[in-house]
Enzyme design. Structure first.
Site, PDB file in Angstrom:
ATOM      1  N   TYR A 102     -10.889  -7.375 -11.737  1.00 56.06           N
ATOM      2  CA  TYR A 102      -9.396  -7.246 -11.346  1.00 56.06           C
ATOM      3  C   TYR A 102      -8.209  -7.740 -12.220  1.00 56.06           C
ATOM      4  O   TYR A 102      -7.304  -7.004 -12.521  1.00 56.06           O
ATOM      5  CB  TYR A 102      -9.336  -7.552  -9.899  1.00 56.06           C
ATOM      6  N   LYS A 137      -6.967  -5.639   5.570  1.00 54.16           N
ATOM      7  CA  LYS A 137      -7.454  -5.836   4.085  1.00 54.16           C
ATOM      8  C   LYS A 137      -8.934  -6.610   4.221  1.00 54.16           C
ATOM      9  O   LYS A 137      -9.365  -6.953   3.345  1.00 54.16           O
ATOM     10  CB  LYS A 137      -6.403  -6.661   3.424  1.00 54.16           C
ATOM     11  N   GLY A 170     -14.379 -29.600  -0.430  1.00 56.31           N
ATOM     12  CA  GLY A 170     -13.597 -29.903  -1.933  1.00 56.31           C
ATOM     13  C   GLY A 170     -14.628 -29.155  -2.849  1.00 56.31           C
ATOM     14  O   GLY A 170     -15.571 -28.955  -3.031  1.00 56.31           O
TER      15      GLY A 170
END
Length: 323
Positions: free
Chosen positions: A145, A183, A208
């Site tokens: 993309y 979406k 994290g």
């Protein structure tokens, strides 16, 4: 006539509604409303209440461009939001046709006709870079993309000296706002966190990763109405719009990175208190996820856009004021 491609999508439909607020009704909406596995709902609902003069399917529109059907149509501007924006899509042929070839077809039409052209690029062109200025050294996409968008940006930059009308590429950072419910996984964290908070009372975010502590990953979150305003500014639409030709590929973000924890806190101010739970980082996002983004907006400002951006807290309030 103003043409908005991807006009039933998240950003495109918000542009159509903002055009309506400015009194614009002569709008051609172009989109593809075929079912898609990455969508969680119908896009046409985004256009509820919008006013526009015509609609065309993307395939019909591309064919009409090729046949010269628009050569004699008076088009004031083209706002090109149409693209495959699924960052997990691995079909490079499909992605390049949607995001590169389609965009090239439009670019040659608008430059031949000298029509202002504003198109959607993406911060995904920067990949894992920690520098977000519009320079080739920072442009290292992690997925096809981002690659497809960068190839078109480079194509535009090579041709830029030949342009006789405005051509502006906007590298959208992390966009959020109303009309993104269709979406699916590609919706913003605001959408996903809200659903989790309402359904379970708990917001789940990644542990994290990328050198950041739990929930401390940082993104440049930009309100969709700000992007609509930037599109219209460069397209020459509205009383405060740019009056000169602009040729640029620039970042469209706030210039301020905020943590995912800050997003959760802003949402809890709107929806009520809840808990935060940290979940393992998904395997399918490894090596294709941006742990940090922050737009360098010097290029945007130099191109003439001077308006302030909506704060994260205000943008969240406005988003959910619409339900």
């Amino acid at each position: 006539m103003i043409i908005v491609t991807g006009g039933a999508g998240f950003i495109g439909s918000n542009i159509v509604h903002e055009l309506n607020r400015m009194g614009e009704r002569d709008i051609l909406v172009v989109d593809n409303l075929a079912p898609a596995p990455n969508l969680s709902g119908p896009k046409f609902l985004n256009l509820a209440g919008a006013e526009y003069s015509d609609y065309m399917d993307k395939r019909e529109f591309r064919a009409a461009l090729k046949d010269g059907d628009f050569d004699s149509v008076k088009v004031r501007a083209v706002l090109h939001q149409g693209a495959c924006s699924n960052t997990l899509e691995d079909d490079g042929r499909y992605m390049m046709d949607n995001n590169f070839t389609y965009s090239k077809e439009l670019l040659h039409y608008v430059t031949d006709q000298r029509i202002p052209f504003v198109y959607a690029s993406t911060a995904a062109v920067y990949g894992a870079s920690t520098e977000f200025t519009e320079e080739s050294a920072n442009e290292r996409p992690l997925n096809v993309y981002g690659y497809s968008k960068l190839v078109f940006d480079d194509y535009v930059r090579r041709l830029m000296p030949t342009f006789k009308s405005t051509v502006v590429g906007l590298r959208y950072f992390n966009v959020y706002g109303p009309r993104e419910q269709h979406k699916g996984r590609m919706a913003s964290v605001m959408h996903h966190f809200t659903r989790q908070l309402k359904e379970t009372g708990t917001i789940r975010m990644f542990e994290g990763s990328g050198g950041y502590a739990d929930g401390e990953q940082r993104r440049d979150f930009v309100f969709v109405r700000d992007l609509a305003a930037i599109n219209m500014f460069f397209a020459g639409i509205g009383p405060n719009a740019v009056k000169k030709q602009v040729h640029a590929v620039v970042n469209a973000g706030t210039g301020e990175a905020r943590t995912f924890k800050a997003v959760a806190e802003a949402l809890m101010q709107v929806h009520g208190p809840g808990k935060i739970e940290y979940i393992p980082f998904p395997g399918d996002l490894k090596n294709r996820y941006q742990h940090y983004t922050q737009a360098d907006v010097a290029g945007l400002r130099a191109a003439g856009y001077a308006e302030p951006f909506t704060s994260l807290e205000e943008g969240v309030r406005e988003t959910f004021a619409e339900g």
